[in-house]
Design an enzyme around this catalytic site. Structure first.
Site: not given
Ligand code: PGA
Length: 249
Positions: A96, A94, A166, A172, A9, A212, A11
């Site tokens: 976010e 997601h 997740e 992140g 992803n 992460s 983003k």
């Molecule tokens: P990250 O993001 O690997 O940077 O923690 C995962 C995600 O948001 O799908």
């Protein structure tokens, strides 16, 4: 045999040239050993990515789509628009999108319905916040998210569904769920799907872990029996790291 999937992803990262550069680096990597590898560039670079990857096994997927098929929804992208450029899979739910764009469980249920009605694969994301886990509420939160968005589906729709657990506190942040925490939740999720839709669907649905994931921790997480791959954010922006994660399955 369940699918093994690693999806990146991206983003809101990578401009047009950076998209080409990362795709070129990914294409130069070796075989993926049966793992389905997907990347989700931002919407305006999807078409370019599909073209650049047309001779590659890497699939291009969307980061989001609207629940309506067309109309007065300024700034949005529809399922038909994605499909018209060759995108067959989309990330929905997601954290976010939930946190910053107010996507509710109800809206997500509509998005999922629209997607599967158009034969679009969905990577459906969900997961608890840190306070939920501290309060030992994480199973209830995850169950609620899944029931609200997915449990009205018909059994036949589940062939389009990939689940992505997740935990929000791991996205992140550099903090990952331990392999045991991931396995515990994934087994819980598979059991819920079994209760709702039967053993065969539960056995066949791929459940990805996200939050992460890095080359250093991927192997241990992917070694768990109910973890069928990963949804990768930060580490998907580097071809070497992403490929190392793919190879960790
Ligand atoms: P990250 O993001 O690997 O940077 O923690 C995962 C995600 O948001 O799908």
């Amino acid at each position: 045999m369940r699918k093994k999937i690693v999806a990146g992803n991206w983003k809101m990262n990578n401009d047009k040239q950076e998209t080409t550069t990362l795709i070129t680096a990914l294409k130069a990597k070796g075989a993926f050993n049966g793992v389905e590898v997907k990347i989700a560039p931002t919407a305006i670079h999807l078409s370019q990515a599909v073209t650049e990857l047309n001779d590659s096994a890497i699939e291009v997927i969307g980061q989001n789509m609207h629940q309506a098929t067309n109309g007065a929804y300024t700034g949005e992208v529809s399922v038909g628009m994605l499909q018209s450029i060759g995108v067959k899979s989309v990330i929905l739910g997601h954290s976010e999108r939930r946190a910053y764009f107010n996507e509710t469980d109800e809206a997500l249920a509509e998005k999922v319905k629209t997607a599967v009605a158009h034969d679009m694969e969905v990577i459906f994301c969900f997961g608890e916040e840190l306070e939920d886990r501290k309060a030992d509420n994480h199973f209830a939160v995850v169950e609620n998210q899944l029931r609200k968005a997915l449990f009205d589906l018909d059994s036949a729709d589940w062939k389009y569904i990939v689940l992505a657990y997740e935990p929000v506190w791991a996205i992140g942040t550099g903090e990952t769920a331990s392999p045991e925490q991931a396995q515990e939740m994934h087994a819980f999720i598979r059991n819920l799907v079994e209760e709702g839709f039967g053993a065969e669907i539960a056995e066949n649905v791929a459940i990805l872990y996200g939050g992460s994931v890095k080359p250093a921790n991927a192997q241990e997480i992917f070694s768990k029996s109910d973890v069928d791959g990963g949804l990768i954010g930060g580490a998907a922006l580097n071809a070497d790291d992403f490929f190392a994660i793919v190879q960790s399955i």
